[in-house]
Design a protein around this motif. Structure first.
Motif, mmCIF file in Angstrom:
data_model
loop_
_atom_site.group_PDB
_atom_site.id
_atom_site.type_symbol
_atom_site.label_atom_id
_atom_site.label_comp_id
_atom_site.label_asym_id
_atom_site.label_seq_id
_atom_site.Cartn_x
_atom_site.Cartn_y
_atom_site.Cartn_z
ATOM 1 N N CYS A 9 0.820 -1.207 0.000
ATOM 2 C CA CYS A 9 0.000 0.000 0.000
ATOM 3 C C CYS A 9 0.857 1.261 0.000
ATOM 4 O O CYS A 9 0.405 2.336 0.379
ATOM 5 C CB CYS A 9 -0.939 -0.015 1.210
ATOM 6 S SG CYS A 9 -0.078 -0.024 2.769
ATOM 7 N N TYR A 48 -2.667 -4.211 -6.495
ATOM 8 C CA TYR A 48 -4.104 -3.970 -6.591
ATOM 9 C C TYR A 48 -4.748 -4.738 -7.727
ATOM 10 O O TYR A 48 -5.843 -4.413 -8.170
ATOM 11 C CB TYR A 48 -4.371 -2.467 -6.706
ATOM 12 C CG TYR A 48 -4.000 -1.788 -5.422
ATOM 13 C CD1 TYR A 48 -4.796 -1.954 -4.296
ATOM 14 C CD2 TYR A 48 -2.814 -1.069 -5.301
ATOM 15 C CE1 TYR A 48 -4.439 -1.392 -3.092
ATOM 16 C CE2 TYR A 48 -2.444 -0.507 -4.098
ATOM 17 C CZ TYR A 48 -3.264 -0.663 -2.992
ATOM 18 O OH TYR A 48 -2.905 -0.126 -1.796
ATOM 19 N N ASN A 72 -12.001 -1.761 -4.407
ATOM 20 C CA ASN A 72 -11.337 -1.324 -5.604
ATOM 21 C C ASN A 72 -12.130 -1.787 -6.812
ATOM 22 O O ASN A 72 -12.833 -2.791 -6.751
ATOM 23 C CB ASN A 72 -9.942 -1.936 -5.701
ATOM 24 C CG ASN A 72 -8.958 -1.152 -4.878
ATOM 25 O OD1 ASN A 72 -8.629 -0.032 -5.230
ATOM 26 N ND2 ASN A 72 -8.524 -1.732 -3.781
#
Lengths: 520, 520
Positions: free
Chosen positions: B196, B234, B263
């Motif tokens: 992250c 991601y 997401n």
């Protein structure tokens, strides 16, 4: 040189928004280009430490790759080029472990050491330990203890070796193990039950290499453990090592390899074929026969002779100080000397009336004995004796030995005189006088230059495995092409055994160089 | 069909004095002939149990072989042909785990179940858990707890599934895992710290398959664990599963795959090329936006509508009983309905004066809210409300979504109208009305038949991996050819985002089918 573990220098582009490849995948990609291998595996337990080391090294440095038969495996990453990349070669003997550290960057030996096999406490010989393995010990079975004990011994040895060159054992990235089939079973914690029961089948001959952490060896957790394969229960990886070290499998001419311990293992062959057998030779030749027998070590009579006319006895010991006992090579010299001086006859029985024996033969509770070293000269004031019982045991051993050699050569139709070399492995090969063994009829009556001592070929083979891919390939080939003959149930062997229980042999023509004391 | 684990029937000659091959080597020899593979590895931990089972079976029966990318590995041996050879496919979700058992002998699903991800206790969303992973908890770090908890959840799920067909979990011989990159890091106990943080780099994208015992999963200790690879922090394996399940990588025409959670992940491509991106869509679309938001489950408003003239509100819930909340698809319907009834304007702001809103708009401490279900009708007497804040969050989510779709198609020069299909994965795809999403300007204004719900494609992909070697090969190819575009720092995305924060869009020409409420 293609060592079992190698370093590969890597310089990857650092991660960026334009290249978000994971740390480990980045490393694998860079490596793949250098390795020219389609598959590069990272063992699960190595993912975290290797990825972390790669990142901490700034995505450049040296990948540590173990070359498994199934393909390369990535086990670590170093920021800087190390001075050593260390592998440990181990001869896993029943009584002793002997090992060396090898710098895999250049193949050089860095350190050597030996250690008693801690399993001795649970049984002196293989059969006693196989029996113990099945025994319940509290909540556990003997196998667990035998396994733990040998792992401890190996770790102790590794610590000593690493200490010699100021290394941590966790820096050892490879271990090659060469040992008899039973010791390897204990090492791998495999049930040895069927090893000593007809038809004598191992759980496994050739285990695939695996990671050291699986055995809790205290080496680098990702170290590759390479175990020399066996051919049978009585023909272990130590003998495969012997074949590799003697290059029996590489030669145009036919040669023989002999390894003598409690068992005698013999291989005959050349680059085209290999035939092997093993037979019980009794403990005589390991120095275990005589009550004063001992391994070749400080205080042991290594060689001796008896003047055939005067009977005068002379000897030499290993190291300084008083005599403690007599080792295998000394016993062979002694019994051959007793025969040549006519103190024993062709059956190996004392002839006490002979002048050469004067003052040396004493009567004991269990029969006659020859005083090798009187109490006054011996360590601890205890005379070194060789009894009739000791000689009888040696006679069986030497008969077994010669029968094994004749049986196997006969199987392939090779005469002794056609053997280019006879390699004699281990301490036996190092200390023995082939001439005295010929006098006894233990070894064939051939020119002495035929006999070549090999030294610790079990360890040498393990070292070669660490250093050379070609040797690992030869190892695979040897296992694939070797033919094993089981002697324990061989009729021919039994018949030959009877004929071999005389000095040198019932058929004297086989030993033209040895004086024949006809008693008729 | 080439399942990840297969049975091979073997009948070896039993051991004899003439054939003293070790048990395991005997099995490997017999197998090698059937497998047509040069290397067959037996993992160290499997030597003893496999050799024992082979002997107990009388040297004939069924070898259980796991097909690793590096080659086959022998993991067990059965005396009898089993009815099932069971693999577990797992969708490792942030909030829920969903799994199935597959009979690898014929590819059929034997059982399905779902389980809450036990990690919820340590953080509701991915970021909270990544933070927790670094936290010290007594002597340990959060990562250890997160890892243990998900292993527990998986074991619980495995027990439930196995129970359904009266099996033991130790009979499950394969596990394929599909999840987002963070969940996979926790599963593998890998440090998520950099996931992250720019530039968002995983420790590992594609771990090599490994043995279940290494994670203490309580499955067959030799079970192969196959983890679906990720493309980036991601863009996880769950999306790779989506590509495999939708066959995006196999089609001549260009299609799009959308997976929406916290997401939004999007892939565009065909058999020749694949481009992917991911962007934060906010929790709105997972039903996490509204304070009354919930996952699609019993008591959730799944669909609703508002009569544009009268403002009459009607809805349908999942299951029977009173309303508990409103899920993502319900929120989309609701906000689209509010817009069409002019209760909110093109900016998504309440117009309380509108007659259609009569009696439904209330003033709260933090602003206006629409009463979806009055307290009297709702579960627990608690009114279901949609506040201005909730709508604002949805507006950001829908703007993000549309911006992602336009940015990625623009990157490859593909117009929306050129997309043959748009596959919508997961619960979002299952429940959403594409028409209402179009009204909001979340999805492109295309004929509704273009939109195809995929269901749980993460699980479907994991199931396919278990059954088909061709899918495992496709998986490798997809990873090799996919191009990933990082949106978190994409300038174009930011500009598009601003234009998308109106209903349906500032550029009304993009949404010809949606009524435009010009306020000027």
């Amino acid at each position: 040189m293609q060592s079992l573990v190698k370093l590969y220098q890597i310089k990857a582009n650092p991660p960026s928004l334009a290249d978000n490849t994971g740390d480990l995948d980045r490393l694998k990609k860079s490596l793949a280009a250098v390795l020219e291998s389609k598959t590069l595996v990272v063992p699960f337990s190595r993912i975290a430490p290797v990825a972390k080391a790669f990142r901490h090294s700034g995505f450049k440095g040296f990948a540590v790759v173990a070359h498994y038969p199934s393909g390369p495996q990535l086990i670590d990453f170093y920021a800087e080029a190390p001075e050593f990349l260390v592998g440990m070669a181990l001869d896993l003997g029943t009584t002793h472990l002997e090992a060396s550290l090898i710098n895999l960057l250049n193949g050089k030996v860095l350190a050597r050491a030996a250690e008693v096999n801690g399993q001795l406490e649970f049984g002196a010989d293989i059969l006693a330990r196989i029996h113990f393995a099945q025994t319940k010990v509290g909540e556990r079975v003997g196998l667990d203890l035998l396994h733990e004990r040998v792992i401890e011994s190996i770790h102790k040895l590794a610590s000593e070796l690493a200490g010699q060159i100021k290394l941590k054992t966790s820096e050892i990235v490879a271990l090659s193990v060469s040992g008899n089939t039973t010791m390897v079973h204990f090492f791998l914690k495999q049930n040895p039950y069927h090893l000593c029961r007809e038809p004598y089948i191992p759980v496994v001959n050739g285990p695939d290499p695996f990671l050291a952490f699986e055995l809790g060896l205290g080496l680098h957790p990702g170290a590759i453990v390479w175990v020399m394969p066996s051919i049978g229960s009585y023909f272990g990886g130590d003998l495969i090592s012997g074949i590799l070290a003697s290059e029996l499998d590489q030669q145009d001419t036919t040669c023989m390899l002999i390894d003598v311990g409690t068992n005698a293992e013999v291989v005959v062959g050349n680059r085209d074929w290999l035939i092997a057998c093993a037979g019980a030779a009794g403990p005589a030749l390991e120095g275990g026969v005589a009550r004063m027998g001992m391994r070749a070590g400080i205080g042991a009579i290594e060689h001796c002779s008896i003047d055939p006319e005067s009977g005068k006895f002379s000897y030499q010991t290993i190291g300084e100080g008083p005599v403690k006992g007599i080792c295998g090579s000394g016993v062979i010299d002694l019994v051959a000397g007793l025969y040549l001086a006519r103190i024993i006859d062709i059956r190996g029985k004392f002839s006490p009336g002979q002048k050469q024996a004067k003052g040396r033969i004493i009567e004991q509770e269990d029969g006659l004995a020859y005083v090798v070293v009187p109490a006054a000269e011996a360590h601890g004031g205890k005379a070194v004796l060789l009894s009739q019982i000791d000689i009888d045991a040696l006679m069986r051993s030497k008969a077994a030995m010669y029968s094994i050699l004749t049986t196997i050569t006969n199987q392939v139709g090779v005469a002794f005189k056609d053997l280019h070399h006879i390699y004699v492995a281990g301490a036996f090969g190092k200390h023995i006088s082939p001439r005295q063994a010929i006098v006894l009829g233990m070894l064939p009556d051939l020119p002495l230059e035929i006999y070549k001592p090999l030294g610790n070929s079990s360890l040498a083979g393990a070292e070669m495995i660490l250093n050379e891919a070609s040797v690992r390939e030869r190892c695979r080939m040897v296992v694939a092409k070797i033919t094993y003959v089981e002697l324990n149930v061989n009729q021919e062997f039994m018949i030959r055994f009877s004929g071999s229980r005389f000095i040198p042999h019932t058929d004297h023509a086989l030993f033209p160089s040895v004086p024949f004391h006809d008693e008729s």
